[in-house]
Design a protein around this motif. Structure first.
Motif, PDB file in Angstrom:
ATOM      1  N   VAL A   1       0.837  -1.209   0.000  1.00 51.59           N
ATOM      2  CA  VAL A   1       0.000   0.000   0.000  1.00 51.59           C
ATOM      3  C   VAL A   1       0.870   1.257   0.000  1.00 51.59           C
ATOM      4  CG1 VAL A   1      -1.656   1.345   1.373  1.00 51.59           C
ATOM      5  CG2 VAL A   1      -1.999  -1.106   1.047  1.00 51.59           C
ATOM      6  N   GLU A   2       2.008   1.197   0.676  1.00 53.61           N
ATOM      7  CA  GLU A   2       2.911   2.351   0.733  1.00 53.61           C
ATOM      8  C   GLU A   2       3.356   2.768  -0.666  1.00 53.61           C
ATOM      9  OE1 GLU A   2       5.375   5.335   2.559  1.00 53.61           O
ATOM     10  OE2 GLU A   2       3.677   4.140   3.273  1.00 53.61           O
ATOM     11  N   GLY A   3       3.857   1.831  -1.434  1.00 54.82           N
ATOM     12  CA  GLY A   3       4.307   2.158  -2.781  1.00 54.82           C
ATOM     13  C   GLY A   3       3.157   2.514  -3.700  1.00 54.82           C
ATOM     14  N   GLN A   4       2.043   1.837  -3.533  1.00 53.47           N
ATOM     15  CA  GLN A   4       0.881   2.089  -4.393  1.00 53.47           C
ATOM     16  C   GLN A   4       0.333   3.495  -4.198  1.00 53.47           C
ATOM     17  OE1 GLN A   4      -1.528  -1.223  -3.063  1.00 53.47           O
ATOM     18  NE2 GLN A   4       0.078  -2.636  -3.733  1.00 53.47           N
ATOM     19  N   PHE A   5       0.215   3.935  -2.953  1.00 51.92           N
ATOM     20  CA  PHE A   5      -0.351   5.266  -2.738  1.00 51.92           C
ATOM     21  C   PHE A   5       0.628   6.366  -3.144  1.00 51.92           C
ATOM     22  CE2 PHE A   5       1.766   6.311   1.360  1.00 51.92           C
ATOM     23  CZ  PHE A   5       1.774   7.695   1.294  1.00 51.92           C
ATOM     24  N   ARG A   6       1.908   6.172  -2.907  1.00 54.39           N
ATOM     25  CA  ARG A   6       2.894   7.201  -3.259  1.00 54.39           C
ATOM     26  C   ARG A   6       3.018   7.358  -4.771  1.00 54.39           C
ATOM     27  NH1 ARG A   6       8.385   6.033  -0.961  1.00 54.39           N
ATOM     28  NH2 ARG A   6       8.783   8.121  -1.792  1.00 54.39           N
ATOM     29  N   LEU A   7       3.094   6.244  -5.489  1.00 58.19           N
ATOM     30  CA  LEU A   7       3.189   6.322  -6.943  1.00 58.19           C
ATOM     31  C   LEU A   7       1.915   6.897  -7.542  1.00 58.19           C
ATOM     32  CD1 LEU A   7       4.901   5.721  -9.432  1.00 58.19           C
ATOM     33  CD2 LEU A   7       3.870   3.433  -9.501  1.00 58.19           C
ATOM     34  N   ALA A   8       0.759   6.479  -6.991  1.00 57.41           N
ATOM     35  CA  ALA A   8      -0.526   6.988  -7.489  1.00 57.41           C
ATOM     36  C   ALA A   8      -0.633   8.494  -7.271  1.00 57.41           C
ATOM     37  CB  ALA A   8      -1.673   6.272  -6.793  1.00 57.41           C
ATOM     38  N   ALA A   9      -0.219   8.965  -6.091  1.00 58.82           N
ATOM     39  CA  ALA A   9      -0.275  10.400  -5.809  1.00 58.82           C
ATOM     40  C   ALA A   9       0.656  11.170  -6.733  1.00 58.82           C
ATOM     41  CB  ALA A   9       0.090  10.656  -4.349  1.00 58.82           C
ATOM     42  N   CYS A  10       1.834  10.625  -6.996  1.00 59.69           N
ATOM     43  CA  CYS A  10       2.808  11.294  -7.863  1.00 59.69           C
ATOM     44  C   CYS A  10       2.277  11.407  -9.289  1.00 59.69           C
ATOM     45  CB  CYS A  10       4.135  10.531  -7.851  1.00 59.69           C
ATOM     46  SG  CYS A  10       5.411  11.241  -8.910  1.00 59.69           S
ATOM     47  N   VAL A  11       1.800  10.311  -9.858  1.00 55.28           N
ATOM     48  CA  VAL A  11       1.291  10.327 -11.230  1.00 55.28           C
ATOM     49  C   VAL A  11       0.041  11.194 -11.329  1.00 55.28           C
ATOM     50  CG1 VAL A  11       0.361   8.916 -13.106  1.00 55.28           C
ATOM     51  CG2 VAL A  11       2.284   8.068 -11.737  1.00 55.28           C
ATOM     52  N   ALA A  12      -0.843  11.103 -10.325  1.00 59.02           N
ATOM     53  CA  ALA A  12      -2.055  11.925 -10.327  1.00 59.02           C
ATOM     54  C   ALA A  12      -1.705  13.405 -10.275  1.00 59.02           C
ATOM     55  CB  ALA A  12      -2.943  11.553  -9.148  1.00 59.02           C
ATOM     56  N   ALA A  13      -0.663  13.753  -9.502  1.00 56.74           N
ATOM     57  CA  ALA A  13      -0.226  15.153  -9.419  1.00 56.74           C
ATOM     58  C   ALA A  13       0.344  15.621 -10.754  1.00 56.74           C
ATOM     59  CB  ALA A  13       0.808  15.309  -8.313  1.00 56.74           C
ATOM     60  N   ILE A  14       1.091  14.748 -11.430  1.00 61.30           N
ATOM     61  CA  ILE A  14       1.657  15.098 -12.737  1.00 61.30           C
ATOM     62  C   ILE A  14       0.545  15.345 -13.749  1.00 61.30           C
ATOM     63  CG2 ILE A  14       2.981  14.196 -14.689  1.00 61.30           C
ATOM     64  CD1 ILE A  14       4.732  12.721 -12.636  1.00 61.30           C
ATOM     65  N   VAL A  15      -0.416  14.426 -13.800  1.00 58.27           N
ATOM     66  CA  VAL A  15      -1.535  14.567 -14.735  1.00 58.27           C
ATOM     67  C   VAL A  15      -2.387  15.781 -14.370  1.00 58.27           C
ATOM     68  CG1 VAL A  15      -3.655  13.482 -15.577  1.00 58.27           C
ATOM     69  CG2 VAL A  15      -1.591  12.101 -15.249  1.00 58.27           C
ATOM     70  N   GLY A  16      -2.675  15.947 -13.081  1.00 54.03           N
ATOM     71  CA  GLY A  16      -3.498  17.074 -12.639  1.00 54.03           C
ATOM     72  C   GLY A  16      -2.852  18.415 -12.918  1.00 54.03           C
ATOM     73  N   GLY A  17      -1.527  18.481 -12.792  1.00 53.95           N
ATOM     74  CA  GLY A  17      -0.832  19.734 -13.049  1.00 53.95           C
ATOM     75  C   GLY A  17      -0.703  20.050 -14.526  1.00 53.95           C
ATOM     76  N   ALA A  18      -0.755  19.024 -15.370  1.00 56.04           N
ATOM     77  CA  ALA A  18      -0.592  19.223 -16.808  1.00 56.04           C
ATOM     78  C   ALA A  18      -1.897  19.545 -17.515  1.00 56.04           C
ATOM     79  CB  ALA A  18       0.044  17.984 -17.432  1.00 56.04           C
ATOM     80  N   LEU A  19      -3.018  19.109 -16.939  1.00 55.33           N
ATOM     81  CA  LEU A  19      -4.318  19.285 -17.593  1.00 55.33           C
ATOM     82  C   LEU A  19      -4.959  20.615 -17.233  1.00 55.33           C
ATOM     83  CD1 LEU A  19      -5.916  15.736 -17.180  1.00 55.33           C
ATOM     84  CD2 LEU A  19      -4.839  16.694 -19.223  1.00 55.33           C
TER      85      LEU A  19
END
Length: 369
Positions: free
Chosen positions: A89-107
């Motif tokens: 869960v640690e890796g899953q939530f951190r990677l998900a937050a990172c990718v979501a932040a990248i997509v959210g910041g680009a859109l």
């Protein structure tokens, strides 16, 4: 489905809540003894811990932290229902937050839609990262504990690569972060003035708890999922595909893990940085154990954990060792496992006595027939 499995799934409700209560009592007693030995007053510590809730933004901070812990605890508990230990869960939530932040910041999207896209990306990334361990477990028999530990390490390296300035990161003073999410993608909270702001994702966490309860307790799929965890042999005899259940359980656990970092990402930070919060996944394991995988128990465990986090600072301010709060967190988890086993054995012994006591009465009736 056999009657034995159904009984195992529906019984022991009293024990489910009695064990955590005994564990907390034991933890408080042990911490009180530790305080007396160190020369500090248990009453001062207790009054300080309780009194700090009404000061400043502490109450709201506890609620916000508890929401994050709750989602993490539910993600772990979902795997536990199938006897799967999703330590990733640690890796899953951190990677998900990172990718979501990248997509959210680009859109650049309209409000609400922008937020929903970020949430969907986080869910899909979390599920996909957990899906690697799910496929390895279902088709190759690889322990999910080993694979998810390795995936945690890989996620850490992947995140470091993704937020480099030459990839998707931007320099913010001495820190590196993703492109900030515009206001259209943020999740507004509820302000209570000087008492703080409740993050909007708190209500999403509550909805997840209801969904978890409904899925596992009120649907056929949930029954089959829990039955597969209790007795794979009996579940298979009832027509349940164990491989499918393993895949689905880990995918759902990963999808929920993907949401762990969003309350702070969408409600406070608005970008993923090198200093982004860590450790929520491992805390979720402790909270799931503390709450015995029950949505209400996990909620209470999350509130307790968040309360003790804040209590550590308050204890430090009055000269009481802040480690007392940490000790209580750790002892509570260990004690609840022991207490649950004691209660389980007590209930099993009581059930055997009831069956033994009923047997002599049943004999004359059989003889008469």
């Amino acid at each position: 489905m056999t009657a034995a499995v159904a009984t195992a799934l529906t019984g022991g409700v009293k024990g489910r809540f009695l064990a955590p209560a005994l564990a907390l009592l034991f933890a408080a007693l042990l911490c009180g003894i530790a305080l007396l030995i160190s020369g500090d007053s248990p009453w001062l510590a207790l009054s300080t811990m309780v009194g700090q809730v009404t000061q400043g933004t502490t109450a709201v901070d506890i609620l916000n932290s508890a929401a994050v812990y709750y989602v993490s605890g539910l993600a772990v508990a979902l795997g536990f229902q199938m006897k799967l230990f999703n330590i990733g869960v640690e890796g899953q939530f951190r990677l998900a937050a990172c990718v979501a932040a990248i997509v959210g910041g680009a859109l650049v999207l309209p409000p609400v839609l922008h937020t929903l896209v970020i949430i969907l990306v986080a869910v899909l990334v979390g599920a996909a990262w957990a899906g690697i361990a799910a496929v390895l477990r279902a088709y190759r028999g690889v322990s999910e504990v080993i694979s998810t530990i390795m995936l945690n390490a890989i996620a850490t390296g992947l995140i470091a690569y993704l937020i480099r300035p030459d990839t998707f990161g931007v320099l913010q003073g001495n820190n590196i972060s993703t492109q900030p999410i515009t206001p259209s993608g943020r999740f507004p909270g509820i302000s209570f003035g000087e008492s703080g702001t409740v993050l909007g994702m708190v209500f999403v966490a509550a909805a997840l708890g209801f969904g978890y309860w409904f899925l596992l307790g009120r649907t056929r799929f949930g029954f089959e999922l829990r039955a597969s965890g209790e007795s794979p042999t009996a579940a298979a005899a009832g027509g349940v595909n164990a491989r499918r259940m393993t895949l689905v359980a880990l995918l759902l656990s990963g999808a929920m893990a993907g949401l762990v970092g969003l309350p702070e990402l969408l409600g406070r930070d608005f970008a993923y940085t090198l200093n982004a919060p860590q450790g929520y996944g491992f805390t979720g394991i402790a909270i799931a154990l503390l709450g015995r995988n029950h949505p209400v128990g996990v909620a209470l465990g999350s509130l307790l954990w968040a309360f003790l986090d804040k209590a550590a600072l308050a204890l430090d301010n009055v000269g009481v060792p802040r480690e007392i709060a940490v000790i209580m967190q750790g002892v509570s988890v260990i004690a609840v496992v022991i207490a649950y086993e004691i209660v389980r054995r007590y209930e099993l012994t009581a059930q055997r006595r009831r069956v033994t006591g009923a047997s002599p009465a049943a004999a004359p009736a059989g003889a008469a027939s």
